[in-house]
Design an enzyme around this catalytic site. Structure first.
Site, mmCIF file in Angstrom:
data_model
loop_
_atom_site.group_PDB
_atom_site.id
_atom_site.type_symbol
_atom_site.label_atom_id
_atom_site.label_comp_id
_atom_site.label_asym_id
_atom_site.label_seq_id
_atom_site.Cartn_x
_atom_site.Cartn_y
_atom_site.Cartn_z
ATOM 1 N N GLU A 309 0.826 -1.213 0.000
ATOM 2 C CA GLU A 309 0.000 0.000 0.000
ATOM 3 C C GLU A 309 0.858 1.259 0.000
ATOM 4 O O GLU A 309 0.624 2.209 0.752
ATOM 5 C CB GLU A 309 -0.955 -0.010 1.206
ATOM 6 C CG GLU A 309 -1.913 -1.194 1.168
ATOM 7 C CD GLU A 309 -2.960 -1.192 2.277
ATOM 8 O OE1 GLU A 309 -2.690 -0.651 3.355
ATOM 9 O OE2 GLU A 309 -4.048 -1.750 2.039
ATOM 10 N N ARG A 342 5.861 -7.961 8.063
ATOM 11 C CA ARG A 342 4.473 -8.261 7.680
ATOM 12 C C ARG A 342 4.376 -8.859 6.280
ATOM 13 O O ARG A 342 5.103 -8.445 5.364
ATOM 14 C CB ARG A 342 3.620 -7.000 7.745
ATOM 15 C CG ARG A 342 3.444 -6.499 9.154
ATOM 16 C CD ARG A 342 2.684 -5.199 9.150
ATOM 17 N NE ARG A 342 1.263 -5.331 9.319
ATOM 18 C CZ ARG A 342 0.356 -4.668 8.615
ATOM 19 N NH1 ARG A 342 0.710 -3.878 7.615
ATOM 20 N NH2 ARG A 342 -0.929 -4.795 8.878
ATOM 21 N N ASP A 383 -8.502 -8.948 4.296
ATOM 22 C CA ASP A 383 -8.240 -7.879 5.251
ATOM 23 C C ASP A 383 -9.271 -7.809 6.371
ATOM 24 O O ASP A 383 -10.152 -6.946 6.335
ATOM 25 C CB ASP A 383 -8.194 -6.531 4.505
ATOM 26 C CG ASP A 383 -7.434 -5.472 5.298
ATOM 27 O OD1 ASP A 383 -6.883 -5.812 6.351
ATOM 28 O OD2 ASP A 383 -7.392 -4.319 4.856
ATOM 29 N N GLU A 411 -12.462 -1.991 12.208
ATOM 30 C CA GLU A 411 -12.448 -1.261 10.935
ATOM 31 C C GLU A 411 -13.565 -1.721 9.996
ATOM 32 O O GLU A 411 -14.179 -0.911 9.314
ATOM 33 C CB GLU A 411 -11.076 -1.466 10.276
ATOM 34 C CG GLU A 411 -10.979 -0.896 8.877
ATOM 35 C CD GLU A 411 -9.626 -1.165 8.214
ATOM 36 O OE1 GLU A 411 -8.737 -1.764 8.860
ATOM 37 O OE2 GLU A 411 -9.457 -0.765 7.046
ATOM 38 N N HIS A 539 -15.644 -7.561 1.703
ATOM 39 C CA HIS A 539 -15.086 -6.309 1.170
ATOM 40 C C HIS A 539 -16.087 -5.535 0.318
ATOM 41 O O HIS A 539 -15.746 -5.046 -0.759
ATOM 42 C CB HIS A 539 -13.824 -6.639 0.341
ATOM 43 C CG HIS A 539 -12.756 -5.586 0.445
ATOM 44 N ND1 HIS A 539 -12.810 -4.399 -0.241
ATOM 45 C CD2 HIS A 539 -11.602 -5.548 1.149
ATOM 46 C CE1 HIS A 539 -11.735 -3.679 0.028
ATOM 47 N NE2 HIS A 539 -10.992 -4.348 0.889
ATOM 48 N N TRP A 561 -9.533 -2.571 -5.040
ATOM 49 C CA TRP A 561 -10.153 -1.685 -4.058
ATOM 50 C C TRP A 561 -11.652 -1.528 -4.344
ATOM 51 O O TRP A 561 -12.363 -0.824 -3.641
ATOM 52 C CB TRP A 561 -9.457 -0.309 -4.036
ATOM 53 C CG TRP A 561 -8.163 -0.339 -3.267
ATOM 54 C CD1 TRP A 561 -7.659 -1.412 -2.596
ATOM 55 C CD2 TRP A 561 -7.220 0.716 -3.087
ATOM 56 N NE1 TRP A 561 -6.451 -1.088 -2.006
ATOM 57 C CE2 TRP A 561 -6.150 0.217 -2.294
ATOM 58 C CE3 TRP A 561 -7.143 2.042 -3.515
ATOM 59 C CZ2 TRP A 561 -5.053 0.982 -1.925
ATOM 60 C CZ3 TRP A 561 -6.046 2.813 -3.143
ATOM 61 C CH2 TRP A 561 -5.003 2.288 -2.360
HETATM 62 C C1 GCV Z 1 -2.312 0.503 8.465
HETATM 63 C C2 GCV Z 1 -5.920 -1.996 5.578
HETATM 64 C C3 GCV Z 1 -6.325 -0.758 6.322
HETATM 65 C C4 GCV Z 1 -5.180 0.222 6.418
HETATM 66 C C5 GCV Z 1 -3.988 -0.477 7.081
HETATM 67 C C6 GCV Z 1 -3.638 -1.709 6.246
HETATM 68 C C7 GCV Z 1 -2.507 -2.496 6.867
HETATM 69 O O1 GCV Z 1 -5.702 -1.723 4.246
HETATM 70 O O2 GCV Z 1 -7.432 -0.173 5.699
HETATM 71 O O3 GCV Z 1 -5.593 1.332 7.174
HETATM 72 O O4 GCV Z 1 -2.890 0.374 7.190
HETATM 73 O O5 GCV Z 1 -4.760 -2.540 6.154
HETATM 74 O O6 GCV Z 1 -2.818 -3.434 7.573
HETATM 75 O O7 GCV Z 1 -1.361 -2.186 6.645
#
Ligand code: GCV
Length: 717
Positions: A309, A342, A383, A411, A539, A561
């Site tokens: 990302e 990660r 996610d 989230e 999602h 996305w």
């Molecule tokens: C910290 C998702 C979340 C992001 C987060 C990412 C991650 O995409 O929406 O906010 O970023 O995961 O775990 O790195």
């Protein structure tokens, strides 16, 4: 109008407190309230807590253990607990191995419990009936005291107390996605706890309270800053601040860690590159590590989000994730630090199914990581969705220690206001069978290291903690923090039992309350799956802020996305074909696990649309068509939230007014939003399937355009 609502709310609160005669609480005390026990239980505690005898070296940690014990007994049994040199009937003996010969002769199984475990046992010692809390270290003793206080609240058989306990996982960490300006990414409980601006001089009292709460559930590490990290955290001024926090955490057995920005050598080090194979880059990280350990001798290590990302990483220099991780690991090695690297990687330029990308990139690196690297894997391949199959990397990298990343902050689960007990979700993942080495190769055994005999083991939870008085944005969100800690200690524990424990400690030990509220919590997880993403959907939430439903979105630049990428609905059917006729993501699992997920005969429809694209007329096990079944699940989800609200209403006599009303109002928000999710998704899928609603199924309250036009520019997180 607003003031009428406000006045009636206040009146309601007053009335409630008068009726219940329970003093108002705001949730700040978490599960450590030590509220007075019912009479007979308090009397029992009093007979087992006449005094305490301390047989260990005086350290900041044992000091806290003694204070906690005194505080707990005072609150629970209304009794001052004196310290004593002499053992009596009813003494509590706090002992560290080697400090008290008569206890050492008791042959307690201390050799099996390592540095953090403890033995809690009712025994006869020097002719007296006592309870001993014994450990090999002061931190083990502290954990033992917290467990004893828990038992005082939960157990009726103190005379038979016999617990030998040690954590199955060695790194039990919270990950804070906290930025240096105190904004919390995906945080719904106020600002970040870490007041960087006033640190290191001003030390907010909440740092210590935070450390105590974490220690009480066995958490032993915290990553202070966001994985989308700012290199400034590694500058001398910030490291002083980190060191100040570390000093507060230390006596509670908690190490601090930092998210490291891979491009820091360029951004704050003045180097021209951050190439992990460049000697100057290695040198820079080596001296950065030396500097950190000068200030924080027990610093835990680095967490890294790389080439994910938009974050920088080794791929920027043509290097692999292993090259990047090993370079940082080399810098930390001499100091005993670890790198948590990660595996949350996916790329918009890679046409491969997002589900497959992390496996494709990391599996070939198995065995190539240094021995102080652990790869951190999210529970599922996409996610933190309401339900995901376990990540296919679990069980697929036998030569690399893997740690779990759960999300505690909600989230994708309605933010702070929805009541969703995540213990149930964590348990489902931890007890899932990877079949990597035959039946019984549970995810829990992958991450506790026992499946492949790894020394390093770990689990992380993305924190839901902020500056709100109640810490987590609602009282029930605290249960998710608590459950995470308890499952980190024992990943095969029962989430239902953990819910009971939490409810007892947090609200009331009344059996009617505990049983009803446990049922409420346990049904909450399936409810959210049903009203958001039933039958394996995923999602389909609003873009960016992730609030509310938006299955129609198809205009995002990155294909993955867009919600339409995930549900793939058209007039014929719905679902993502991940079998061999589609992306073949299923083949990343061991055959038996794949069969469990996607074989129509396996009777597992929870993941149907995750793995298969099926016709709207597909026959479900219930005899209904998929279309009918989908509608049935959406309706069931909403009905469940309504039922949860009714259940909570019956619990009014057991809960103080403030916390009762807050949960009640939040459940109403949840009900409205569950209905919104259901209506918007039904309206959208109807527009695609072109199928009518079966008789008796309620039409959405508004038309599809109404839901599509809603916008939330100020959504939190
Ligand atoms: C910290 C998702 C979340 C992001 C987060 C990412 C991650 O995409 O929406 O906010 O970023 O995961 O775990 O790195």
């Amino acid at each position: 109008m607003k003031s009428i609502v406000w006045i009636s709310r206040c009146l309601c609160l007053l009335l409630l407190s008068a009726v219940t005669q329970l003093h108002a609480e705001d949730g700040h005390e978490l599960w450590l309230r030590y509220a007075a026990l019912p009479k007979t239980q308090a009397a029992q505690v009093a007979t087992h807590a006449i005094d305490y005898v301390f047989k260990a070296a005086e350290t900041p940690t044992t000091q806290r253990a003694r204070n906690e014990l005194a505080l707990g007994v005072a609150g629970l049994a209304g009794k001052k607990l004196p310290g004593s040199e002499q053992i009596h009937d009813g003494s509590i003996v706090l002992a560290v191995a080697g400090k008290y010969a008569p206890l050492d002769q008791q042959a307690l199984p201390l050799q099996n419990i390592g540095n953090e475990g403890f033995v809690l046992r009712a025994i006869t010692l020097e002719g007296h009936a006592v309870i001993v809390v014994a450990a090999n270290t002061d931190i083990g003793l502290l954990y033992g005291v917290f467990e004893l206080l828990r038992k005082f609240q939960l157990d009726n058989a103190l005379a038979k107390l016999d617990i030998v306990s040690n954590p199955k996982i060695s790194l039990r960490l919270l990950n804070h996605w906290d930025n240096l300006d105190r904004k919390v990414e995906r945080g719904y409980a106020g600002q970040s706890l870490w007041d960087w601006w006033r640190l290191p001089q001003y030390l907010d009292a909440r740092y210590e309270q935070y450390a105590r709460a974490n220690a009480s559930i066995g958490i032993n590490g915290t990553v202070l800053n966001n994985v989308n990290s700012n290199a400034r955290i590694l500058t001398p001024a910030y490291l002083e601040k980190v060191a100040a926090i570390a000093r507060i955490m230390r006596p509670w057995g908690i190490k601090v860690y930092l998210s490291a920005r891979f491009s820091a050598p360029q951004e704050i080090g003045g180097l021209k590159t951050s190439d992990p194979l460049d000697a100057n880059v290695q040198k820079w990280w080596n001296s950065k590590a030396d500097e950190i350990y000068q200030l924080i001798p027990d610093f835990g290590g680095f967490l890294v989000k790389a080439n994910s990302e938009g974050q920088p990483g080794p791929n920027d220099f043509g290097r692999t994730h292993a090259d990047g991780a090993n370079m940082l690991a080399a810098a930390l090695k001499a100091h005993g630090g670890v790198v948590m690297w990660r595996a949350f990687v996916y790329s918009d330029v890679n046409p491969e199914d997002r589900h497959k990308q992390a496996w494709s990139e990391f599996k070939p690196l198995d065995g190539k990581f240094a021995d102080n690297v652990i790869v951190q894997v999210k529970n599922g391949a996409i996610d933190f969705q309401p339900r995901e199959p376990f990540h296919p990397l679990f069980g697929a990298m036998p030569n690399t220690p893997l740690m779990m990343e759960f999300q505690i902050t909600k989230e994708y689960l309605g933010f702070a206001t929805h009541l969703v007990y995540l213990g149930a979700q964590y348990e489902e993942v931890l007890k899932a069978d990877t079949y990597a080495k035959g039946a019984g190769s549970l995810v829990a055994k992958v991450i506790d290291g026992s499946l492949e005999q790894h020394k390093l083991s770990g689990i992380a939870g993305v924190a839901n903690i902020g500056s709100d008085r109640d810490w987590s944005g609602s009282d029930f969100n605290q249960a998710n923090w608590y459950a995470f800690g308890r499952l980190a200690w024992d990943p095969l524990a029962s989430s239902a039992q953990i819910a009971r424990d939490w409810l007892t400690q947090t609200f009331s030990s009344d059996p009617t309350f505990v049983e009803t509220a446990t049922q409420l919590m346990l049904r909450s997880r399936e409810a959210v799956v049903d009203y958001m993403t039933p039958l394996g959907l995923a999602h389909i939430m609003g873009t960016g802020h992730h609030y509310g439903p938006a299955p129609w979105v198809s205009d995002q630049k990155r294909p993955e996305w867009n919600p339409v990428y995930y549900h793939r609905a058209d007039q014929q059917g719905i679902g993502f074909d991940r079998t061999d006729t589609g992306s073949a993501a299923l083949s990343q699992y061991a055959a038996a696990a794949a069969q469990h997920f996607a074989d129509p005969q396996a009777n597992n429809e929870q993941y149907l649309l995750w793995f298969r694209h099926v016709s709207w007329q597909y026959k479900m096990h219930s005899g209904r068509t998929l279309w009918e079944e989908l509608l049935q699940h959406y309706d069931h989800g909403v009905a469940e939230v309504a039922a949860m609200g009714q259940q909570w209403q019956t619990l009014e006599p057991y809960v103080d007014a403030e916390r009762f009303l807050k949960a009640k109002e939040f459940l109403q928000i949840q009900l409205n939003e569950a209905q919104w999710w259901r209506d918007a998704c039904v309206a959208y899928f109807m527009s695609i399937s072109k199928l009518p609603l079966p008789k008796g199924v309620q039409a959405p309250a508004y038309n599809l355009e109404y839901y599509q036009a809603l916008s939330f520019p100020s959504a939190p997180g």
